[in-house]
Design a protein around this motif. Structure first.
Motif, PDB file in Angstrom:
ATOM      1  N   ASP A   3       0.831  -1.211   0.000  1.00  0.00           N
ATOM      2  CA  ASP A   3       0.000   0.000   0.000  1.00  0.00           C
ATOM      3  C   ASP A   3       0.859   1.252   0.000  1.00  0.00           C
ATOM      4  OD1 ASP A   3      -2.216  -1.643   0.090  1.00  0.00           O
ATOM      5  OD2 ASP A   3      -2.563  -1.371   2.240  1.00  0.00           O
ATOM      6  N   LEU A   4       1.890   1.262   0.851  1.00  0.00           N
ATOM      7  CA  LEU A   4       2.761   2.427   0.935  1.00  0.00           C
ATOM      8  C   LEU A   4       3.573   2.599  -0.342  1.00  0.00           C
ATOM      9  CD1 LEU A   4       3.496   4.691   2.888  1.00  0.00           C
ATOM     10  CD2 LEU A   4       5.328   3.220   3.795  1.00  0.00           C
ATOM     11  N   ALA A   5       4.008   1.490  -0.924  1.00  0.00           N
ATOM     12  CA  ALA A   5       4.761   1.560  -2.176  1.00  0.00           C
ATOM     13  C   ALA A   5       3.916   2.169  -3.281  1.00  0.00           C
ATOM     14  CB  ALA A   5       5.242   0.167  -2.578  1.00  0.00           C
ATOM     15  N   ALA A   6       2.632   1.826  -3.314  1.00  0.00           N
ATOM     16  CA  ALA A   6       1.736   2.392  -4.328  1.00  0.00           C
ATOM     17  C   ALA A   6       1.571   3.888  -4.141  1.00  0.00           C
ATOM     18  CB  ALA A   6       0.382   1.697  -4.273  1.00  0.00           C
ATOM     19  N   GLU A   7       1.643   4.357  -2.895  1.00  0.00           N
ATOM     20  CA  GLU A   7       1.456   5.780  -2.615  1.00  0.00           C
ATOM     21  C   GLU A   7       2.720   6.604  -2.846  1.00  0.00           C
ATOM     22  OE1 GLU A   7      -0.146   6.480   1.272  1.00  0.00           O
ATOM     23  OE2 GLU A   7      -1.544   4.792   1.100  1.00  0.00           O
ATOM     24  N   VAL A   8       3.843   6.105  -2.348  1.00  0.00           N
ATOM     25  CA  VAL A   8       5.052   6.948  -2.320  1.00  0.00           C
ATOM     26  C   VAL A   8       6.159   6.460  -3.238  1.00  0.00           C
ATOM     27  CG1 VAL A   8       4.534   7.624   0.052  1.00  0.00           C
ATOM     28  CG2 VAL A   8       6.105   5.726  -0.355  1.00  0.00           C
ATOM     29  N   GLY A   9       6.009   5.270  -3.846  1.00  0.00           N
ATOM     30  CA  GLY A   9       7.066   4.742  -4.695  1.00  0.00           C
ATOM     31  C   GLY A   9       8.234   4.225  -3.863  1.00  0.00           C
ATOM     32  N   TYR A  10       9.201   3.649  -4.564  1.00  0.00           N
ATOM     33  CA  TYR A  10      10.343   3.055  -3.872  1.00  0.00           C
ATOM     34  C   TYR A  10      11.131   4.088  -3.084  1.00  0.00           C
ATOM     35  CZ  TYR A  10      14.633   0.466  -3.027  1.00  0.00           C
ATOM     36  OH  TYR A  10      15.715  -0.127  -2.425  1.00  0.00           O
ATOM     37  N   ALA A  11      11.282   5.287  -3.653  1.00  0.00           N
ATOM     38  CA  ALA A  11      12.102   6.317  -3.006  1.00  0.00           C
ATOM     39  C   ALA A  11      11.551   6.710  -1.640  1.00  0.00           C
ATOM     40  CB  ALA A  11      12.200   7.548  -3.909  1.00  0.00           C
ATOM     41  N   GLY A  12      10.251   6.587  -1.446  1.00  0.00           N
ATOM     42  CA  GLY A  12       9.656   6.972  -0.173  1.00  0.00           C
ATOM     43  C   GLY A  12       9.554   5.843   0.831  1.00  0.00           C
ATOM     44  N   LEU A  13      10.015   4.663   0.450  1.00  0.00           N
ATOM     45  CA  LEU A  13       9.909   3.503   1.329  1.00  0.00           C
ATOM     46  C   LEU A  13      11.113   3.397   2.252  1.00  0.00           C
ATOM     47  CD1 LEU A  13       8.607   0.623  -0.958  1.00  0.00           C
ATOM     48  CD2 LEU A  13       7.378   1.761   0.889  1.00  0.00           C
TER      49      LEU A  13
END
Length: 196
Positions: free
Chosen positions: A25-35
């Protein structure tokens, strides 16, 4: 005497599934850079140690999350029509690889794996090899039914079918669209049709 501790193990399995879903879910929202492990643990409402007990690194967690989606949502069907089953799977795979969360996360893991032999081996064993195995299983059944030539090298055919699509996604700007998928399937099935 108390019962065996089955319930805590079930809670642990549930927590693992929740963390995998939170990661996607978080990856869909923020992409890899935000993980990050920190961002995932915050979103899940747990401490970082809860995540690190299950996964030693972010790439390991992402690999588990991607494997979960791939195995549950992108398995081959077997309708008895090889062309239709290959086409359906490749269209679904193409859409998944081009869209969040799988697409950007998968490309990021591929990039990380080039400098990490352990991750590269895990990526192949747990993800790419499974993709090839499922394709191999489907075309093996087709050959057994007489849909493919009996002397076809099935392992190589599976590698060609999967590898072409992954090459386009990862290393080319060309799309994995209906035209490309149909051309690939035609190429393999025409070359290896049973001799009449």
């Amino acid at each position: 005497m108390s019962a065996t501790p089955a319930a805590p193990r079930r809670r642990g399995a549930v927590r693992t599934e929740e963390l995998l879903q939170t990661t996607l879910d978080l990856a869909a929202e923020v992409g890899y850079a935000g993980l990050s492990i920190e961002a995932i643990s915050r979103r899940a409402g747990v401490g970082k140690h809860t995540v690190y007990r299950r996964w030693p690194s972010l790439p390991a967690l992402l690999l588990d999350a991607l494997s979960r989606v791939w195995q549950s949502d992108l398995d081959y069907r077997d309708t008895g029509d090889l062309r239709a089953d290959l086409r359906e799977q490749f269209v679904r795979s193409g859409t998944a690889l081009a869209s969040p969360p799988i697409g950007p996360v998968y490309r990021a893991i591929i990039a990380e794996a080039q400098a990490d032999e352990t991750l590269r081996a895990a990526l192949h064993e747990r993800f790419l090899a499974n993709v090839e195995k499922s394709t191999l299983a489907r075309i093996t059944r087709a050959r057994q039914r007489g849909e493919l030539a009996p002397d076809l090298n099935l392992e190589f055919a599976a590698e060609v079918l999967c590898g072409t699509l992954y090459y386009r996604h990862l290393l080319s700007t060309r799309p994995v669209d209906d035209e490309a998928i149909d051309a690939l399937i035609d190429l393999v099935l025409t070359a290896h049709a049973p001799r009449r």
